[in-house]
Write an enzyme that holds these catalytic residues in place. Sequence first.
Site, PDB file in Angstrom:
ATOM      1  N   GLY A  14       1.016  -1.049   0.230  1.00 12.41           N
ATOM      2  CA  GLY A  14       0.577   0.196  -0.238  1.00 12.41           C
ATOM      3  C   GLY A  14       0.957   1.301   0.039  1.00 12.41           C
ATOM      4  O   GLY A  14       2.626   1.120  -0.472  1.00 12.41           O
ATOM      5  N   LEU A  15       0.311   2.084   0.083  1.00 13.60           N
ATOM      6  CA  LEU A  15       0.726   3.771   0.535  1.00 13.60           C
ATOM      7  C   LEU A  15       2.508   3.657   1.367  1.00 13.60           C
ATOM      8  O   LEU A  15       3.644   3.881   0.829  1.00 13.60           O
ATOM      9  CB  LEU A  15       0.065   4.713   0.386  1.00 13.60           C
ATOM     10  CG  LEU A  15      -1.015   5.737  -0.563  1.00 13.60           C
ATOM     11  CD1 LEU A  15      -1.650   6.253   0.192  1.00 13.60           C
ATOM     12  CD2 LEU A  15      -0.234   6.071  -1.319  1.00 13.60           C
ATOM     13  N   HIS A 257     -16.149   4.419  12.044  1.00 11.12           N
ATOM     14  CA  HIS A 257     -16.459   5.689  10.953  1.00 11.12           C
ATOM     15  C   HIS A 257     -17.746   6.385  11.324  1.00 11.12           C
ATOM     16  O   HIS A 257     -18.948   5.047  11.402  1.00 11.12           O
ATOM     17  CB  HIS A 257     -16.058   5.593   9.874  1.00 11.12           C
ATOM     18  CG  HIS A 257     -15.798   6.875   9.159  1.00 11.12           C
ATOM     19  ND1 HIS A 257     -17.273   7.337   9.106  1.00 11.12           N
ATOM     20  CD2 HIS A 257     -14.871   7.338   8.246  1.00 11.12           C
ATOM     21  CE1 HIS A 257     -16.638   8.252   8.180  1.00 11.12           C
ATOM     22  NE2 HIS A 257     -15.481   8.321   7.895  1.00 11.12           N
ATOM     23  N   ARG A 273     -19.576  15.228   4.862  1.00 11.98           N
ATOM     24  CA  ARG A 273     -19.882  15.916   6.313  1.00 11.98           C
ATOM     25  C   ARG A 273     -18.719  17.184   5.750  1.00 11.98           C
ATOM     26  O   ARG A 273     -18.921  18.484   6.221  1.00 11.98           O
ATOM     27  CB  ARG A 273     -20.060  15.552   6.670  1.00 11.98           C
ATOM     28  CG  ARG A 273     -20.822  14.606   7.503  1.00 11.98           C
ATOM     29  CD  ARG A 273     -21.022  13.800   8.965  1.00 11.98           C
ATOM     30  NE  ARG A 273     -19.856  12.658   8.815  1.00 11.98           N
ATOM     31  CZ  ARG A 273     -19.244  12.955   9.466  1.00 11.98           C
ATOM     32  NH1 ARG A 273     -18.446  13.548  10.740  1.00 11.98           N
ATOM     33  NH2 ARG A 273     -17.993  11.896   8.824  1.00 11.98           N
ATOM     34  N   SER A 414      -4.744   9.236   7.645  1.00  8.18           N
ATOM     35  CA  SER A 414      -4.068   7.946   7.140  1.00  8.18           C
ATOM     36  C   SER A 414      -3.443   7.832   6.082  1.00  8.18           C
ATOM     37  O   SER A 414      -2.166   7.944   6.295  1.00  8.18           O
ATOM     38  CB  SER A 414      -5.546   6.916   8.012  1.00  8.18           C
ATOM     39  OG  SER A 414      -6.665   7.110   6.530  1.00  8.18           O
ATOM     40  N   VAL A 415      -4.029   8.604   4.773  1.00 11.55           N
ATOM     41  CA  VAL A 415      -3.232   8.023   4.061  1.00 11.55           C
ATOM     42  C   VAL A 415      -1.823   9.599   3.941  1.00 11.55           C
ATOM     43  O   VAL A 415      -0.568   8.959   3.567  1.00 11.55           O
ATOM     44  CB  VAL A 415      -4.192   8.944   2.863  1.00 11.55           C
ATOM     45  CG1 VAL A 415      -4.674   7.644   1.947  1.00 11.55           C
ATOM     46  CG2 VAL A 415      -5.153  10.190   2.955  1.00 11.55           C
TER      47      VAL A 415
END
Lengths: 661, 251
Positions: A14-15, A257, A273, A414-415
């Site tokens: 992943g990242l 979440h 939101r 997070s990212v």
Amino acid sequence: MKIVYTDALIVGGGLAGLRSAIATREKGLDTIVISMVPVKRSHSAAAQGGMQASLGNAVMGEGDNEDVHFADTVKGSDWGCDQNVARMFVTTAPKAIRELAAWGVPWNRIGKGPREVIINGEKETIVEKDEAHGLINARDFGGTKKWRTCYTSDATGHTMLYAVANEALRRNVEIHDKKEAISIIHENGICGGVVARDLISGELIAYIAKGTMIATGGYGRIYKQSTNAIICKGVGVAIALETGIVQLGNMEAVQFHPTPIVPSGILLTEGCRGDGGVLRDKDGYRFMPDYEPEKKELASRDVVSRRMIEHIRKGKGVKSPYGDHLWLDISILGREHIEKNLHDVQDISKTFNGIDPADEGEKGWMPVLPMQHYSMGGIRVKPTGESTTMKGLFCSGEAACWDLHGFNRLGGNSVSEAVVAGMIVGEYFASYCKETHLTTNTFTIQKFLEVQKAYLQEILSYDGGKNIFDIKDRMRIIMQEKVGVFRNGKDLSDAVDELEDLLKMVKEITVTDKALCINPELNEAYRVTKMLKLALCVSKGALERTESRGAHFREDYTKRDDENWLNRTITTWTDPNDTMPTLSYEEIDISKMEMPPAFRGYGKKGAIMSNPLSEIREEEITKIKETLGKVDRFTTQEALLDFDLPKEYKRKNERMGVGYD
Amino acid sequence: MIDQENQEVSNEEEFRKIEITVFRYNPQNSNTKPEYQTYTLEETPGMTLYIALIKIWSTMDHNISFDFVCRAGICGSCSMVVNGKPRLACKTRTSEFEDGKITLLPLPTFKHIKDLSVDTGNWMNAMSKKVESWIHAKEETDITAIEKPVEPDVAQAVFELDRCIECGICLAACSTKIMKEDFVGAVGLNRTARFAIDPHDERSDEDFYELIGDDNGVFGCMSLMGCEDHCPKDLPLQTKIAYMRRKMVKM
């Protein structure tokens, strides 16, 4: 015996893993990334709403800088984070976003002049400055003082992951997909690599490297309802736990979440939101301002999730065949905005629920309910990303307890953590690999391979007639019902007991197909065993923690207890035959904090049992500031908390209108 | 109680039965031969092929192989042929099929792994390297300095093409790809179009010609439009292939 040697081994594509791979390649190290799935399919791709970085380009982000981002992150964490790490992070985040821009991430850009936005349910016009034209835009997210979340519509993780993956390919990072690490090879407290299983041929391969990094993401799938991809089983974290040496941190800190869609559990971004969408109950009433007059729908995720359940418990939920839910209304943002900036949300809602959220009024409202979303806990590491107890084992991203998020992560962090940790930890990891020599004995390698071979054979030899899928389902229901948004001693204690029984029960299964090569039932058998161990770490940690902090909320201990619980839960699995983790605690030192514990500014007031040291540190900070006199913010900051970073990342960040100040 | 995978609902409605026929074959095991297997199950409300296949796997046949990751139409893992058309299984609702009969085959043109599972990762990585699917810029970026401004409309246009999830459906729907192993397909050509309009990328038309100016590139396309017809992200693939071809023809 198959052995693959390399300089730097990264488990997880992943990242965080891929950005770390770029860091090791930049230092000329041979690098292999092993991944269960093609790397561009990693769960990073599912991040929707955006990435926090204090660029301060947009008018609603004016005045933003590292200090504001730092304060938001610490408050969000409910003072559970490592402030040293938070400082490292906020200083590097603007650099990360600019690096990604140069790598082609098509960040949404600012258009000068007036534009209409929805703030607090009302249409307002904001005017962007001429000099901001073309710079990276930002949207509002929960728990932040400024509009700081940079985005590419609601496919931010996707565009980031593709840019980083392609940069990794360009640098000839070797990618071995359909391989799963199932054990960590170690000797004398030093990590030597992993035993991986080829998920097609079933072959066991020893990957031996100077340094090994785990970047396998979270463990959300231990819950019945989770926004996580089905690969998020925490196997990477579990194999670290199974060494008996590596420590996990804050496993009970699990984020729920507020707005996954019902019933599929697919995420609808916080950007809904952030861009002005509101939550409504069965009467169509917007209830959040009653609970959170200041931040409303944009308090931190733990707070909004609790308020939603609280409201449902008052009988205000919407009845459905899938249980009670609430509504998320983004129709007020208008079709044009939705089709441009919330494109995937619209697609998800149309495909899975047959609702077009751009339809005006009730017709466009989407059914939502809080569900598991993020794992704040993970492999406990030092600020360099190296395990606190095993040399040569590094960890970054969601799999790690670095600890940037404490007991609650802010949306958009997070990212951002994934790439920033990929840069910082990747750099420390690369330096480690550069300076280290291979030491692992081939005898040791063979021993670890044989243990795994025997273990897989053992699973195939179980003959108790039970079914691994039933055990998994039961585990996920227990976690859902007893270790959820609201927790209490009795339920947690039941959960721990029942999970322990389930773990023992694994030996009573029968795997129908005995093949060692591609065999999805065998995969499930060893993965669920590992998931059960993690589930026990989460529930045991939650049971012992008799306070409420961030996402960990105890109905029987409703206050944050800074006097007794300002610490990190440390979990180990000391003996392979144990059926319960071993817990200990790591103190968090108030006297070293830049920002001592206080009220977060949202959530229930008066729910803190303060530590007298907080006041002492506060006075000390005032004194330090007085002594310094009139100095710039960097000097003040350094005097309060001195943090290390690789030199390149410690440099100041330029901003519009203020330069490098 | 909500049960997202099995979608059990608390009321006791009667649901129709559906029949899912799956291509079964394990090339790793020389004792097996390709065959179809049919599973009959109850169709719950909102059922997708993801939900149906997970149900089959966990309750009827633990040995069946398929690839799901995000189950939300974002990661591109679960492409397969559904009643003759390549589609993302997670986004396909069973209720679309009036007679309740669904046949699933693995995605063609990729290496078959087992049953509905194919190897897309290695092909996509090789394609990305072949078209050099990254920004080419001579100058190094100072990451502490304010970023280079980009016109908002241009950024948006690049984003629209960057939405490709490399699911492989455009290749499975492409006659050229079926005849030509090394054809980069709409996915590869779209990547070049994406970089051609990105102001960060300094490649000239000549540079792109080196990468895609042949029959395995932009001149291999026969404009049958199978790619665009089936793209789950609704990308304007034909227009973008035409855009690159016009550029390349001028060379």
